[in-house]
Write a protein that holds these residues in place. Structure first.
Motif, mmCIF file in Angstrom:
data_model
loop_
_atom_site.group_PDB
_atom_site.id
_atom_site.type_symbol
_atom_site.label_atom_id
_atom_site.label_comp_id
_atom_site.label_asym_id
_atom_site.label_seq_id
_atom_site.Cartn_x
_atom_site.Cartn_y
_atom_site.Cartn_z
ATOM 1 N N GLY A 84 4.223 -11.840 11.417
ATOM 2 C CA GLY A 84 3.851 -11.524 12.786
ATOM 3 C C GLY A 84 2.857 -10.997 13.150
ATOM 4 O O GLY A 84 1.776 -10.862 12.341
ATOM 5 N N PRO A 85 2.650 -10.133 14.507
ATOM 6 C CA PRO A 85 1.763 -9.813 14.997
ATOM 7 C C PRO A 85 0.952 -8.268 14.112
ATOM 8 O O PRO A 85 -0.265 -8.317 14.146
ATOM 9 C CB PRO A 85 1.790 -8.977 16.473
ATOM 10 C CG PRO A 85 3.122 -9.156 16.391
ATOM 11 C CD PRO A 85 3.489 -9.901 15.635
ATOM 12 N N PHE A 86 2.306 -7.981 13.226
ATOM 13 C CA PHE A 86 1.310 -6.711 11.643
ATOM 14 C C PHE A 86 2.425 -6.617 11.690
ATOM 15 O O PHE A 86 3.999 -6.405 12.097
ATOM 16 C CB PHE A 86 1.260 -5.805 12.786
ATOM 17 C CG PHE A 86 1.121 -4.590 13.945
ATOM 18 C CD1 PHE A 86 1.961 -3.814 13.341
ATOM 19 C CD2 PHE A 86 1.049 -4.680 15.527
ATOM 20 C CE1 PHE A 86 2.849 -3.053 14.590
ATOM 21 C CE2 PHE A 86 2.204 -4.337 16.036
ATOM 22 C CZ PHE A 86 3.018 -2.914 15.596
ATOM 23 N N PRO A 87 2.478 -6.122 10.309
ATOM 24 C CA PRO A 87 3.794 -5.322 9.367
ATOM 25 C C PRO A 87 3.965 -4.489 10.163
ATOM 26 O O PRO A 87 3.710 -3.621 10.116
ATOM 27 C CB PRO A 87 2.864 -5.373 8.403
ATOM 28 C CG PRO A 87 1.499 -5.662 8.402
ATOM 29 C CD PRO A 87 0.800 -6.184 9.690
ATOM 30 N N MET A 88 5.486 -4.881 9.764
ATOM 31 C CA MET A 88 6.538 -3.510 10.480
ATOM 32 C C MET A 88 8.129 -3.609 9.654
ATOM 33 O O MET A 88 8.589 -5.222 9.570
ATOM 34 C CB MET A 88 6.449 -3.921 12.048
ATOM 35 C CG MET A 88 7.301 -2.959 12.614
ATOM 36 S SD MET A 88 7.198 -0.961 12.870
ATOM 37 C CE MET A 88 5.414 -1.378 13.946
ATOM 38 N N GLU A 89 8.549 -2.481 10.006
ATOM 39 C CA GLU A 89 9.778 -2.303 9.214
ATOM 40 C C GLU A 89 10.915 -1.272 9.941
ATOM 41 O O GLU A 89 10.243 -0.355 10.917
ATOM 42 C CB GLU A 89 9.223 -1.294 7.879
ATOM 43 C CG GLU A 89 11.006 -1.596 6.384
ATOM 44 C CD GLU A 89 10.418 -1.196 5.515
ATOM 45 O OE1 GLU A 89 10.190 -0.965 4.643
ATOM 46 O OE2 GLU A 89 10.727 0.383 5.796
ATOM 47 N N ASN A 108 10.705 2.598 13.307
ATOM 48 C CA ASN A 108 9.878 1.443 13.262
ATOM 49 C C ASN A 108 8.666 1.691 12.428
ATOM 50 O O ASN A 108 8.236 3.297 12.515
ATOM 51 C CB ASN A 108 8.989 1.213 14.833
ATOM 52 C CG ASN A 108 10.177 -0.044 14.670
ATOM 53 O OD1 ASN A 108 11.119 1.048 15.826
ATOM 54 N ND2 ASN A 108 11.027 -1.265 14.953
ATOM 55 N N HIS A 109 8.265 1.322 11.379
ATOM 56 C CA HIS A 109 7.509 2.258 10.352
ATOM 57 C C HIS A 109 6.573 0.636 10.047
ATOM 58 O O HIS A 109 7.160 0.106 9.713
ATOM 59 C CB HIS A 109 7.978 2.416 8.926
ATOM 60 C CG HIS A 109 6.662 3.344 8.012
ATOM 61 N ND1 HIS A 109 6.974 2.656 7.372
ATOM 62 C CD2 HIS A 109 6.355 4.165 8.529
ATOM 63 C CE1 HIS A 109 5.840 3.141 6.615
ATOM 64 N NE2 HIS A 109 5.471 4.526 7.249
ATOM 65 N N GLY A 110 5.175 0.664 10.672
ATOM 66 C CA GLY A 110 4.386 -0.078 9.987
ATOM 67 C C GLY A 110 2.789 -0.028 10.249
ATOM 68 O O GLY A 110 2.449 0.913 10.724
ATOM 69 N N TYR A 111 2.045 -0.899 9.972
ATOM 70 C CA TYR A 111 0.460 -0.974 10.158
ATOM 71 C C TYR A 111 0.147 -1.568 11.047
ATOM 72 O O TYR A 111 -0.282 -2.427 10.676
ATOM 73 C CB TYR A 111 -0.149 -0.876 8.759
ATOM 74 C CG TYR A 111 0.656 0.245 7.515
ATOM 75 C CD1 TYR A 111 -0.400 1.149 7.600
ATOM 76 C CD2 TYR A 111 1.809 0.405 6.937
ATOM 77 C CE1 TYR A 111 0.448 2.362 6.689
ATOM 78 C CE2 TYR A 111 2.002 0.380 6.282
ATOM 79 C CZ TYR A 111 1.158 2.373 5.945
ATOM 80 O OH TYR A 111 2.213 2.897 5.361
ATOM 81 N N PRO A 112 -0.164 -1.336 12.104
ATOM 82 C CA PRO A 112 -0.683 -2.313 13.038
ATOM 83 C C PRO A 112 -2.505 -2.541 12.574
ATOM 84 O O PRO A 112 -3.573 -1.632 11.664
ATOM 85 C CB PRO A 112 -1.252 -1.556 14.662
ATOM 86 C CG PRO A 112 -0.268 -0.373 14.049
ATOM 87 C CD PRO A 112 0.060 -0.422 12.301
ATOM 88 N N THR A 113 -3.333 -4.119 12.841
ATOM 89 C CA THR A 113 -4.184 -4.516 12.128
ATOM 90 C C THR A 113 -4.997 -5.143 13.196
ATOM 91 O O THR A 113 -4.616 -5.313 14.612
ATOM 92 C CB THR A 113 -3.767 -5.499 11.422
ATOM 93 O OG1 THR A 113 -3.194 -6.648 11.995
ATOM 94 C CG2 THR A 113 -3.437 -5.301 10.317
#
Length: 145
Positions: A84-89, A108-113
């Motif tokens: 997907g567009p950025f890693p998300m949990e 929602n926890h993730g690291y946008p790139t």
């Protein structure tokens, strides 16, 4: 990093809330941004199941696949993007409140790139706003049933 946590009390027993919320097929009913859900793996849901979602967020079409990485019925469901567009949990938890009240938490926890990383504070704000709206919608749906 994006880390958005929202919570709501739903006046329904925990089993009804958790069964409904944990079923990916219901997602388009209560998530305003999710338009379609398609199972990549066979039903029923289990660890390793993969589900493809098409959503629209901030005017952009997002296509991503979530993998079920943890599921404790009536307590917790954790999904992580397999692509997907950025890693998300995404994590749902359910706790019993007073009488037939369920406290549902959506995180929602993730690291946008890339460009998304530059606008992370804005993404976090908009995600929190959307999550509050979605939880209000699931509350309304379940309390009318």
């Amino acid at each position: 990093m994006v880390d958005v946590k929202t919570e709501i009390s739903i006046n329904r027993p925990i089993d009804r809330v958790a069964q409904y919320a944990a079923d990916p097929d219901h997602a388009p009913e209560w998530y305003d941004n999710i338009h379609t859900v398609e199972w990549v793996t066979e039903k029923p849901m289990k660890l390793g199941s993969k589900i493809a979602f098409i959503a629209f967020f901030l005017g952009k079409k997002l296509e991503y696949v979530y993998e079920i990485i943890e599921h404790v019925p009536y307590e917790k469901l954790v999904m992580r993007t397999a692509n997907g567009p950025f890693p998300m949990e995404t994590t749902y938890t359910w706790k019993k409140g007073k009488e037939d009240v369920t406290i549902m938490t959506l995180r929602n926890h993730g690291y946008p790139t890339g460009f998304s990383a530059v606008v992370t504070p804005f993404i976090s704000f908009m995600m929190k706003k959307a999550n509050k709206k979605d939880l209000a919608k699931i509350k309304k749906i379940l309390e009318l049933k």
